[in-house]
Design an enzyme around this catalytic site. Sequence first.
Site, short mmCIF file in Angstrom:
data_model
loop_
_atom_site.label_atom_id
_atom_site.label_comp_id
_atom_site.label_asym_id
_atom_site.label_seq_id
_atom_site.Cartn_x
_atom_site.Cartn_y
_atom_site.Cartn_z
N SER A 100 0.81 -1.21 0.00
CA SER A 100 0.00 0.00 0.00
C SER A 100 0.85 1.26 0.00
CB SER A 100 -0.92 0.01 1.22
OG SER A 100 -1.80 -1.08 1.20
N MET A 101 0.23 2.36 -0.42
CA MET A 101 0.87 3.66 -0.41
C MET A 101 1.32 4.01 1.00
SD MET A 101 -0.92 7.14 -1.76
CE MET A 101 -0.10 8.73 -1.77
#
Length: 386
Positions: A100-101
Site C-alpha cells: 500500500s501507499m
Amino acid sequence: MSTRTEEAGPSGLASALVEAGALTPDWLPTFEAVPRELFVPDRIWPGIADGTEQTTLVDRAKDPEAWFKAVYSDIPLTTQWDDGRHTGDGLGTTPTSSSSMPRMVFSMLADLDAQQGHRVLEIGTGTGWNAALLARRLGGGNVVSVEYDETVAGEAGENLRAVGLSPLVIVGDGRLGYVGSAPYDRVIATCSIGEVPRTWIEQTRPGGIIVVPWGTDYGGEYIARLVVTDDGTAHGPFTRSSAFMRLRQQRTERPPFDAYLKGQKWPADGTRSMTALSPADIGGWLEQFVIGLKVLGAFWRAERYDDGSYTLWTYSTDTQSWASADYEPGADSFEVVQSGPRNLWDETEAAYQWWYEEGRPGFERFGLTVDQNGERVWLDSPDSPV
C-alpha cells in the site's frame, strides 16, 4: 500529492511522510527499523499517488535503481494480478495484491491508535510490511494477520522471518477474523469492504477500534474508524479517502453489458429525455460515494470517444435496468435514455440533488454505524441516517 523521489531512499520517503503529517515522531523509529524494501518483491507495477492506475513493470534484476526509487516513493506497488494467474510482464486484468501507499499505511495506523499491550487483528497480510510495523511496535505475540491467498501469505511469512519478526499469519477467510486470539483491542483491514463482517465486531473488546476502507457498489471509498460499544454496536466517522482492493469474498461480479440491451440496438426500448445535470459533475470520488449511498444495487461505466465526449452508463446489478447519459464538452443539456423498472438516471439526479441541498457535505461529515440490524451511513450524527 508529492511523491518526493528526488531523494530516493528511506530518509527521503520519511521526510515526505513527515511533511504530509502521516508519519508521526512516535512511529519514525518503527519506520526506520522495518525498511519497506525488505517487503517488496523484485517485480512490481508502480501505481500513482492520485489514482488507481498502474504503470509498466519494474524488474529489480533489470533496473535496480528504478526499483529502489519506486519502493521509496509515496505510491502503491502492485505485486500480484488476477489472483496470481497473470505471470507476464504487462499489466494484468485486475490487481489483487499490493504494497500500500506509505502515506495511507501510516495514516491508517494513526487512526488505529494501537498502544503497548494492545492485541491487533489485521485483515489482509499482503507483503507483510504493515504486519511488520505493528509487530515491531507491539511485539509479534500481539499481532495476528489473516491472508486468504496461500502464496501471498507464504511470501509475507518469509519476509517477516527475515527481519526477525513473528506475528501470527493465518491463511483463511478474512471475514471470519481469527477467534483463536480474540478478543482484540484493534482491528485493521488493508482491503476494502462494502459490509462490515459481524465477526470483526464480536472479536473486538468494548471500546476497541476497527479501521477499515468502506465503499459502495457504485463507487467512492473512505476509511471508517469505528468504536465498538458494550452492546455490540460499532460506529464512527470516515477519516480520509482511500482506494483499496476489495476483500475477495465481497467482490462484485459485473454482468456483461450485452445482458442489458438483450440483443437490441441502443436505444432499444429506452425512454429519451434531457437533463441539465452534467455527467461530468457526478464523476468525483465524493459524488460517487454519495450516489452509491442512495442508488443501491447499481454501478457505472464510461464509454469514451475521441472528441472528448462520452456516454455514462448506469446499470442495475440485477440486469433489469439501465440508463445512458451523453456528455458533450461545452453543452448545457445532455440526452438521457432509461430502460427497465428503475429509472436509474432519475435516482442519480435525486441523490445528487439531496447532496447539493445539504450543502455538498464532505466525507468528514459522514459516518457509519453497524449493529444487529445491519449498517447505516449517517450525516453529522448517527441519529441522521442517509
